[in-house]
Design a protein around this motif. Sequence first.
Motif, short mmCIF file in Angstrom:
data_model
loop_
_atom_site.label_atom_id
_atom_site.label_comp_id
_atom_site.label_asym_id
_atom_site.label_seq_id
_atom_site.Cartn_x
_atom_site.Cartn_y
_atom_site.Cartn_z
N GLY A 1 6.60 14.92 12.54
CA GLY A 1 6.35 13.66 11.87
C GLY A 1 6.39 12.51 12.86
N VAL A 2 5.97 11.33 12.40
CA VAL A 2 5.85 10.16 13.27
C VAL A 2 6.44 8.94 12.57
N ILE A 3 7.21 8.15 13.32
CA ILE A 3 7.60 6.80 12.89
C ILE A 3 6.90 5.82 13.81
N ALA A 4 6.06 4.97 13.24
CA ALA A 4 5.24 4.04 14.03
C ALA A 4 5.77 2.63 13.88
N LEU A 5 6.05 1.96 15.00
CA LEU A 5 6.59 0.61 15.00
C LEU A 5 5.54 -0.38 15.48
N SER A 6 5.35 -1.45 14.69
CA SER A 6 4.47 -2.57 15.08
C SER A 6 3.01 -2.15 15.25
#
Length: 346
Positions: free
Chosen positions: A124-129
Amino acid sequence: MAATIKEIAERAGVSTTTVSNVIHGKTKKVSPATIQKIEGLIREMGYVQKMGLRVLNKESSQLIAVVINYHKDFRDSILGDPFYGKLIGFIEEYVRKMGYYLIFYSAKDVEDIFRMVMGWDVDGVIALSFSRRNCEKIYQLIQKPIVSVDAYGELEEGQGNHVVNIGLDDESGGYMMTKYLLECGYEHIKVCAGRDSGVDHLRYLGAQRAVDELADGRQKLQFVALGMNYAKRRDSYAWLMQRRKPKTALFFLSDVYALEAVSFLCDRGLHIPQDLGVAGYDNISFAEFSAPRLTTVKQDVEQKAKLAVKILMDRIQGRETEEERDIRLPVTLITRKSVMVQEREK
């Protein structure tokens, strides 16, 4: 100290191939007694399977990618920004508690990030900004769960909407700070950010709404684009200092910029808040210890990180719920010493 497969095999009196087969679940030709013995030694001796072997054996990689598409120039590493450092620290803590590992990657060029997430077998991915459009593109590229933090912009028509975004009620934050500055008697409020985009635009809209609703004819609002690197911001601080009028407050949409400006202005003889009011946004740890202590808008960074990890893990483990695609967490006004009540005209 962690043991090797060879050391476990020697203790068990079996071959390294047998130990490897037990580790990877290939036990058709291994007796139950031997399996039990090897598994006991694995626990006792502290064997840790290499992450790469999990990928090769088509198992869950247990890897979560945290990616940042940053836009401003950092004088050091992006992790030198207290907001990003604190957010990623909490994300790593909660990811680790769930039995996963974190890969961190940051780049200005979003294509570099696309290639990175495609090249690793992440769960999974957590994308910031990121923009919402690019968050959705990551999902389309890897078909894995993705949660965004502080995404901005709008999706293209027909692009789909598979990403949950966790942000703030940024417009309310801009509104409450500007309302407070107006109540303190400031007549010239300058909203300062790198540029008028993303979450900063929403904060500025809140400031505009406060002025439209509450200001009298003397109170004015102006947006100042500081620039995205320190050299440009320094020129902007000098410009603000030269054009300063009585009863002026600078409302920075980032605490880092607010503290940077306070240092610049004080070095040149100004006194905060006697000569100029300064306010920020985020309530980073340094805001409480600056001189003067910074009036700001507080966000709960730990709550944002914890919620991002929870939603991502729910999706990875097939527990997808019907939560809103755009979650906005509340913010709080924190009043300190960098802003003061202005004297009323007699």
